[in-house]
Design a protein around this motif. Structure first.
Motif: not given
Ligand code: HEM
Ligand code: HEM
Ligand code: SF4
Ligand code: SF4
Lengths: 404, 81
Positions: B26-28, B32, B44, B48, B52, B55-57, B61-62, B68-69
């Motif tokens: 997961k994003p978290m 961590k 943090k 973040k 981003k 994902i944007n590149s 992917v989510y 959500s992973y």
């Protein structure tokens, strides 16, 4: 044309009766859309065999976003090629669900071009739900919707599309501007909406008064419900008018007051406002005579959820009364602290209400710097998480007090 | 010395790549893990930004499987052609 439709004796049962029928609507759409024709076929087969034939897709979406597209594939793609892909798109609705007819037409045109044409206005999340498209059509749909200023909403472990009642736009009971707050929170938390980073979903729902038309207390992780803290406004002449026209004020109003704080002597209605729990009953029954007070704001509650991992929960009071005015700093500061804590300590798929139950409301309040107040307690002795530490601290030495 | 967004993104990408097929992150989890790796060279906010960027590149992917992973782009089992 109708001859082309699959035979659906079981679905046809759902066309009977005076109420709207999704079967009727899908059949109408099926005259133009092969997708809808196959949808009818698969649905009938599912009803007949009592087996669902949808597979969940976990990866489809639009570039950069982690939410808003829910992947669905038919498990019988050879038999029903039209719905081999049948993804749902959630589109962020305008606050209060106000549209121009032009906007609605544009959305429908885009969806007939790129999807099944079927919509659900609106889903229980509040979003516009566009039902059924293929992976290849997701980006073009997104691009065309962006051109008319619509964006994708939330899904997955993110902030879900905030939603609200029509509030001040139409309703005389609104105690704050639900639409303005909804719009502000939506824009302020765009990252959280599109980039899932939470342990699980988080929902804001804004109701203008305790009638709670968006059922925020039962569905929102943070419920923001309008209320007032002065006295109910009473027009005694109008109360007498209700009585004259045949309303039994004692049985219909006074005896139904949950806090038993009203009295009617046939001439004057007396309300002991310090006992009133703002249930709205009397105001709803005599709208011409009673209205909410003038000092208006909202109660902020936390932790509602429908039963998924744990049972259903209603949200409970966090702030009994705050003024709701832009830029809504108090709400945002509190939300940021809650998210920080919950992201750090929450378990996977644990809603914030379940998290609070696990760590205890006392610990939760301490971590987000909110003082416990009596309004957080439903009944005396029922939720014994409020500890009067200062009684013990008096005897302790200074150093220890500073540490805690 | 504070890490750049690029460095953090690279470290996260490697975590996602190494976990692929074994564990979904997961994003978290990424945040961590990176904070454990780099200590106070990251915060943090930079984590973040790094997610981003991944994902944007399109490098990651989510995905959604109950929660959500962040994963490498791949063809999923449920997909039809
Ligand atoms: C084996 C013996 C006993 C057991 C298992 C027992 C168990 C309990 C339990 C489970 C409660 C409820 C606590 C709560 O809901 O917070 C309670 C309350 C209470 N018990 Fe007992 N009890 C026992 C003996 C006694 C005796 C001998 C007395 C009095 C002489 C007593 C007086 C009370 C009182 C007054 C309360 C109410 C306390 C309050 O409301 O805070 N109990 N007891
Ligand atoms: C004139 C005599 C007494 C008076 C006026 C009195 C009054 C009260 C009151 C007002 C409460 C609070 C009730 C509540 O918060 O719901 C209470 C609780 C209690 N009383 Fe008494 N009481 C008396 C004698 C006694 C005696 C003789 C005992 C035991 C031998 C006793 C045991 C308790 C207990 C265990 C509680 C519950 C405490 C709690 O809720 O935490 N009381 N009493
Ligand atoms: S919740 Fe209250 S303010 Fe909002 S629409 Fe319903 S009655 Fe009106
Ligand atoms: S709002 Fe509800 S609690 Fe308050 S006086 Fe009216 S009926 Fe009673």
């Amino acid at each position: 044309m109708a001859d082309n439709l699959p035979q659906t004796p079981l679905l046809n049962e759902l066309e009977k009766g005076a109420w709207p029928s999704f079967v009727k609507e899908i059949k109408m759409a099926a005259k133009r859309s092969p997708m809808c024709r196959d949808l009818l076929g698969q649905l009938e087969q599912s009803y007949r065999e009592k087996i669902g034939y949808w597979k969940h897709g976990g990866i489809v979406g639009v570039m950069g976003y982690g939410g808003g597209v829910i992947g669905r594939y038919s498990a019988l793609p050879d038999k029903y090629p039209g719905i081999s892909h049948f993804h749902t798109m959630r589109i962020n609705q305008p606050a209060g669900w106000f549209y121009t007819s032009k906007a609605l037409r544009s959305i429908c045109d885009i969806w007939e071009k790129h999807g099944s044409g079927l919509t659900n206005m609106h889903g229980s999340t509040g979003d516009i739900i566009l039902l059924g498209t293929t992976t290849a059509h997701l980006e073009p749909t997104f691009a065309e919707l962006a051109k008319i200023d619509f964006d994708i909403g939330g899904s997955g472990s993110d902030l879900r599309t905030p939603s609200c009642c029509c509030g001040m736009a139409r309703c005389e009971w609104a105690c704050y501007d639900t639409m303005a707050l909804t719009y502000d929170l939506t824009m302020h938390y765009q990252d959280e909406l599109h980039r899932p980073a939470f342990p699980y979903k988080f929902k804001f729902k804004m109701s203008g008064c305790p009638n709670d038309c968006v059922a925020s207390i039962a569905r929102a992780d943070m419920s923001i419900i309008g209320t007032w803290r002065d006295d109910i406004q009473v027009d005694q002449e109008a109360v007498r008018e209700y009585a004259k026209r045949g309303m039994d004020i004692t049985s219909d109003v006074v005896n139904n007051c949950p806090s038993k704080c009203m009295d009617w002597d046939g001439k004057e209605l007396h309300i002991e406002n310090s006992f009133c729990v703002r249930c709205m009953h009397c105001i709803n029954v005599m709208p011409k005579a009673l209205r909410p007070g003038k000092d208006r704001g909202a109660t902020i509650l936390i932790g509602a959820k429908a039963p998924i991992i744990e049972g259903a929960m209603l949200s409970s009071v966090l702030f009994p009364f705050i003024k709701i005015e832009p830029p809504y700093t108090q709400i945002k500061n509190t939300v940021d602290k809650i998210w920080d804590l919950w992201c750090e300590e929450g378990k996977n798929r644990e809603r914030v209400g379940e998290f609070i139950q696990r760590v205890g409301l006392g610990n939760f309040l301490e971590a987000i710097d909110v003082e416990p107040v009596p309004e957080m307690v439903a009944h005396p002795r029922e939720n014994p998480y409020v500890f009067y530490e200062e009684y013990f601290e008096e005897g302790d030495d200074e150093e220890e007090e500073e540490e805690s | 010395m504070a890490k750049s967004v690029e460095e953090v993104a690279e470290a996260m990408f490697n975590m996602v790549k190494d976990a692929a097929g074994q564990k979904k992150l997961k994003p978290m989890d990424l945040t961590k893990n990176v904070m454990q790796l780099f200590g106070d060279e990251v915060d943090k906010q930079i984590c973040k930004e790094a997610i981003k960027q991944l994902i944007n590149s399109g490098r990651c992917v989510y995905t959604y499987f109950g929660g959500s992973y962040v994963e490498l782009p791949h063809r999923e089992g449920a997909a039809n052609d």
